[in-house]
Design an enzyme around this catalytic site. Structure first.
Site, PDB file in Angstrom:
ATOM      1  N   GLN A 191     -14.242  11.882 -15.156  1.00 42.15           N
ATOM      2  CA  GLN A 191     -13.706  10.566 -14.823  1.00 42.15           C
ATOM      3  C   GLN A 191     -13.499   9.701 -16.075  1.00 42.15           C
ATOM      4  OE1 GLN A 191     -16.587   9.841 -11.147  1.00 42.15           O
ATOM      5  NE2 GLN A 191     -14.957   8.317 -11.223  1.00 42.15           N
ATOM      6  N   HIS A 192     -12.694   8.657 -15.890  1.00 38.85           N
ATOM      7  CA  HIS A 192     -12.565   7.509 -16.796  1.00 38.85           C
ATOM      8  C   HIS A 192     -11.762   7.748 -18.080  1.00 38.85           C
ATOM      9  CE1 HIS A 192     -15.610   5.690 -14.286  1.00 38.85           C
ATOM     10  NE2 HIS A 192     -16.574   6.467 -14.734  1.00 38.85           N
ATOM     11  N   ASP A 251     -14.595  14.358 -11.044  1.00 42.99           N
ATOM     12  CA  ASP A 251     -15.614  15.408 -10.939  1.00 42.99           C
ATOM     13  C   ASP A 251     -16.715  15.064  -9.950  1.00 42.99           C
ATOM     14  OD1 ASP A 251     -16.637  13.403 -12.582  1.00 42.99           O
ATOM     15  OD2 ASP A 251     -17.176  14.747 -14.229  1.00 42.99           O
TER      16      ASP A 251
END
Length: 468
Positions: A71-72, A224
Site C-alpha cells: 500500500q501507499h 496487500d
C-alpha cells in the site's frame, strides 16, 4: 479446471500462485526478489513479476489475474506513460513534515478522519505528493498521473493502455479517497500537490480492469492488507495480525470507521466492506536485526527466547528500528531498557525482541476496540506466525486465542480469490476449501505490557537523522 493467478507484490519480493478457481487449491507458484530500500524503480517490480510468473509456469492456461500490492507507494507517470522518478514506498519517512503540515492545514486530525477515515502520516500517498511538490518541483511538473504499486502493475499487464485503475481498498490508503462517499477528495490532492493530477479509475470489487495482451482477464487487484483479509477468510470476531516487514492488525467491519487519534486507519476492504487497520513499521525485521546481533538465524532466535522467563527479567525493547508509524514517531529509533547483570544474556535479548514487537501489535488490537471492533480471536499470519514461540507469546500478551492457518501466501491467495470472483460473479467471493489451522492459548502474563507502556510513553527512542 479453470486456473487463476494471485500476485503479492510486496516490499521485499513478488510471489505468484496459480490456483484452481473452484477450490482455491494452489497448483504451482513462483517468486522473485525486490531490492531493499524505501524507494525503487517500478521497472524492478515489473521484471520481478515476469520472473515469478515464468517460475510459476506462465499464464497460457490461466483465465484471470489479480495483483495485490504494498500500500501507499507513489508512482508518478508523465503524459507519455513513462515513470517520472523512482517510486517512494510506504516505509519512507521523509514526508513526516509534510504530514504534519497537511494535518494542520485542513484544521486538525478530526477533519482528516471525517474526510478520508484516516489521519495521514508519512506512509500515506498524500504526504508524498506534498513532499514531491516542495522538494522536487520539476518532477511534480512532469507528473500527469499518480498511482499505487498494484495499480501500475495491473496497468502494465494491460500493456500500459488507457487510464490506470485501482480498487476501493488500495485507494482508501492514499489519504485522498473517502470510504464514506466512495469518491476521491480532489480538493485534498490539490491541497497536497498544488494542482490536480489524474488518478486511477476506482473499480467495483468484481469489475474487470481489462485483459492482458494474451486475453487473460484482469481483476481490479487491491492492497496487500486487503488481500490478506480475503485470503485468510477473515470473519466477524477475527482480528488478523500479520507479521511481515511491517506489522498490521485489522478487522472487517460493515461500517466505515474514523479515528481522530490517528492510531486506526479507516480503510475499505476488497469486498465492499471496511478494514479498520493499525500498522507498525517494525515487525519481523526487528527479529532479523537482533538475530544478526546474536549471530543466529530466526528459528534459533525464537527458540532462545523460550529459555528466558516471560518479561525477560525486566529487559524491555522499544522496537522503533525504522522510526514508527503507530504511534507516529518517524524519527525515533530503538531503545533497550532495564539492563542488569542478570538479564544481559542471549536468551533475554531474544525474548525482549519478540515481546517488544508483539507489544506494539497488542497496542494495535486495543486501538481497534476503540472504533467498535470486538476481538474474539487473533488470526496470525506472515512469516513470524510459523514460530511456536511467537504464537505462545502472542497469546499471552494479547489475552486471546491465537489461530494460525497452515503456512501460505495469504496476500496472493486473496488476490487469486478475487480473480476467481471476477470470473464467477455474484454477491460474495467463492467459498474455497478451508485451510488447516492450529490454535494456541496461554494465560496472560502480568507486567510485560505495563513495563512496555511505561517505556513507550516516556521516551520516543533516540532521535535518528531524517532520511533525505
Amino acid at each position: 479446471m479453470t486456473l487463476v493467478v494471485g500476485v503479492d507484490s510486496s516490499t521485499q519480493s513478488c510471489k505468484v500462485i496459480v490456483c484452481d478457481a473452484d477450490t482455491g487449491r494452489v497448483v504451482r507458484e513462483g517468486r522473485a526478489p525486490h531490492p531493499d530500500g524505501t524507494e525503487v524503480s517500478p521497472a524492478v517490480w515489473w521484471s520481478a513479476l515476469k520472473d515469478a510468473i515464468a517460475e510459476a509456469g506462465g499464464t497460457e492456461d490461466v483465465a484471470a489475474i489479480s495483483v495485490a500490492g504494498q500500500q501507499h507507494g507513489m508512482v508518478c507517470i508523465d503524459d507519455a506513460g513513462e515513470v517520472v522518478r523512482p517510486a517512494i514506498l510506504w516505509n519512507d519517512t521523509r514526508s513526516a513534515g509534510a504530514a504534519r503540515a497537511l494535518v494542520s492545514e485542513l484544521g486538525g486530525p478530526s477533519q482528516w478522519a471525517s474526510a478520508v477515515g484516516s489521519v495521514p502520516v508519512a506512509s500515506f500517498t498524500v504526504t508524498k505528493l506534498r513532499w514531491l511538490a516542495e522538494h522536487e518541483p520539476e518532477s511534480m511538473r512532469h507528473t500527469e498521473t499518480v498511482c499505487l504499486p498494484h495499480d501500475w502493475l495491473t496497468w502494465q499487464l494491460r500493456g500500459g493502455r488507457g487510464t490506470p485503475t485501482t480498487d476501493r481498498g488500495d485507494a482508501s490508503g492514499t489519504g485522498y479517497w473517502s470510504p464514506f462517499t466512495g469518491d476521491y477528495r480532489t480538493d485534498l490532492v490539490e491541497l497536497a500537490a498544488g494542482r490536480l493530477v489524474q488518478l486511477p479509475t476506482v473499480l467495483a470489487p468484481t469489475a474487470t480492469a481489462g485483459c492482458t495482451r494474451d486475453g487473460v482477464v484482469l481483476a481490479p487487484g487491491t492492497g496487500d492488507n486487503m488481500g490478506a483479509a480475503l485470503g485468510a477468510g477473515t470473519a466477524p470476531g477475527d482480528v488478523l495480525v500479520s507479521l511481515g516487514t511491517s506489522g498490521t492488525a485489522f478487522a472487517v467491519t460493515k461500517e466505515a470507521t474514523a479515528d481522530p487519534s490517528g492510531l486506526v486507519a479507516g480503510f475499505a476492504d476488497a469486498t465492499g466492506c471496511f478494514l479498520p487497520l493499525v500498522c507498525t513499521l517494525n515487525a519481523t525485521r526487528v527479529l532479523d536485526s537482533v538475530a544478526r546481533i546474536l549471530g543466529v538465524d530466526l528459528h534459533t532466535l525464537t527458540q532462545l527466547a523460550l529459555d528466558a522467563p516471560p518479561g525477560a527479567d525486566g529487559l524491555v525493547l522499544l522496537p522503533y528500528f525504522d522510526g514508527e508509524r503507530t504511534p507516529d514517531r518517524p524519527n525515533a529509533s530503538g531503545t533497550l531498557h532495564g539492563m542488569t547483570r542478570y538479564n544481559t544474556t542471549r536468551a533475554h535479548l531474544a525474548r525482549a525482541a519478540i515481546e517488544g514487537m508483539l507489544c506494539g501489535l497488542a497496542d494495535g488490537v486495543d486501538a481497534l476496540r476503540t472504533v467498535g471492533v470486538t476481538p474474539q480471536r487473533i488470526r496470525l499470519v506472515g512469516g513470524g506466525a510459523r514460530s511456536s514461540a511467537i504464537r505462545s507469546i502472542a497469546a499471552a500478551l494479547m489475552g486471546l486465542p491465537v489461530i494460525v492457518p497452515s503456512p501460505g501466501e495469504y496476500v496472493a491467495l486473496g488476490a487469486a480469490r478475487q480473480a476467481a470472483w471476477v470470473l464467477r460473479g455474484g454477491d460474495a467471493p467463492p467459498d474455497w476449501e478451508p485451510v488447516g489451522e492450529s490454535q494456541t492459548e496461554a494465560d496472560p502474563t502480568p507486567g510485560i505490557r505495563e513495563r512496555y507502556t511505561e517505556l513507550r510513553d516516556r521516551t520516543e527512542g533516540w532521535s535518528r537523522p531524517v532520511e533525505a
